[in-house]
Design a protein around this motif. Structure first.
Motif, mmCIF file in Angstrom:
data_model
loop_
_atom_site.group_PDB
_atom_site.id
_atom_site.type_symbol
_atom_site.label_atom_id
_atom_site.label_comp_id
_atom_site.label_asym_id
_atom_site.label_seq_id
_atom_site.Cartn_x
_atom_site.Cartn_y
_atom_site.Cartn_z
ATOM 1 N N GLU A 17 0.824 -1.331 0.051
ATOM 2 C CA GLU A 17 -0.075 -0.026 -0.148
ATOM 3 C C GLU A 17 0.961 1.268 -0.019
ATOM 4 O O GLU A 17 0.620 2.318 -0.635
ATOM 5 C CB GLU A 17 -0.848 -0.026 1.312
ATOM 6 C CG GLU A 17 -1.975 0.947 1.139
ATOM 7 C CD GLU A 17 -3.079 0.856 2.346
ATOM 8 O OE1 GLU A 17 -3.590 2.005 2.832
ATOM 9 O OE2 GLU A 17 -3.420 -0.129 2.710
ATOM 10 N N CYS A 30 -6.068 2.558 -8.639
ATOM 11 C CA CYS A 30 -6.745 2.220 -7.526
ATOM 12 C C CYS A 30 -8.033 2.824 -7.323
ATOM 13 O O CYS A 30 -9.106 2.193 -7.079
ATOM 14 C CB CYS A 30 -5.984 2.120 -6.193
ATOM 15 S SG CYS A 30 -4.634 0.752 -6.192
ATOM 16 N N ASN A 49 -8.941 -3.657 -4.317
ATOM 17 C CA ASN A 49 -8.107 -3.539 -3.223
ATOM 18 C C ASN A 49 -6.417 -3.955 -3.404
ATOM 19 O O ASN A 49 -5.505 -3.548 -2.900
ATOM 20 C CB ASN A 49 -8.327 -4.206 -2.142
ATOM 21 C CG ASN A 49 -9.861 -3.679 -1.478
ATOM 22 O OD1 ASN A 49 -10.049 -2.402 -1.490
ATOM 23 N ND2 ASN A 49 -10.643 -4.493 -0.976
#
Length: 187
Positions: A17, A30, A49
């Motif tokens: 992330e 994203c 995700n």
């Protein structure tokens, strides 16, 4: 349902992330993935995700979804979208679109048109003109997407126009049955 070439999935590396947030291109990707319409009859799925990196021909791409035939990839160097497939035993990336915005437009329009055909909202009398209009619209938005007949969208429009694109779940069920047989042999 996973793509036919799912054995390469073990080589995918999940992108952290923090790495996604550090890249404006990946952050943009994203943020837009939830805009993409899925389609069960062709196993069309987008990962809301998770993004994965994968190396092909000494080039790293970002995996963000799949269909029955392969994986959708983003080229971090130029922002283009491709479709990772196996062709004659070798992996290759077919061109889809110049950027994610165009891919979203193409995908969603195509899937909406597929549902119109499934629901008999397009009569046989207008089908050919419908396909021509779809090709023209796609060409106006991203000329490069239909430039080559081997490009992803050229193939999809051809499949739809000639009745090869799956409008029902027969193909998915066939591959699911093959997978079940294969899994039972491994046990």
């Amino acid at each position: 349902m996973e793509p036919i070439i799912n054995e390469i999935k073990v080589q995918f590396v999940k992108i952290a992330e923090t790495e996604i947030k550090a890249s404006s291109l990946l952050t943009d990707l994203c943020n837009k993935l939830n805009l993409l319409l899925p389609y069960y009859n062709n196993a069309l799925t987008f990962y809301s995700n998770d993004l994965y990196s994968f190396n092909i021909n000494d080039k790293s791409v970002v995996i963000f979804g799949h269909d029955l035939g392969g994986y959708f990839v983003l080229d971090e160097n130029n922002g283009t979208i491709g479709h990772l497939i196996e062709d004659n035993g070798k992996l290759k990336v077919r061109f889809c679109n110049t950027n994610i915005n165009q891919f979203i437009c193409f995908n969603n329009l195509f899937i909406c048109m597929v549902y119109k055909i499934i629901n008999n909202e397009i009569s046989d009398n207008f089908f050919d003109s419908f396909i021509e209009t779809l090709e023209k619209f796609f060409s106006d938005i991203d000329k490069q997407a239909l430039f080559n007949e081997e490009n992803f969208w050229s193939e999809r429009v051809y499949e739809l126009s000639d009745g090869f694109f799956p409008l029902g779940d027969e193909r998915i069920k066939f591959y699911e049955n093959l997978k079940e047989i294969e899994d039972s042999k491994e046990k």
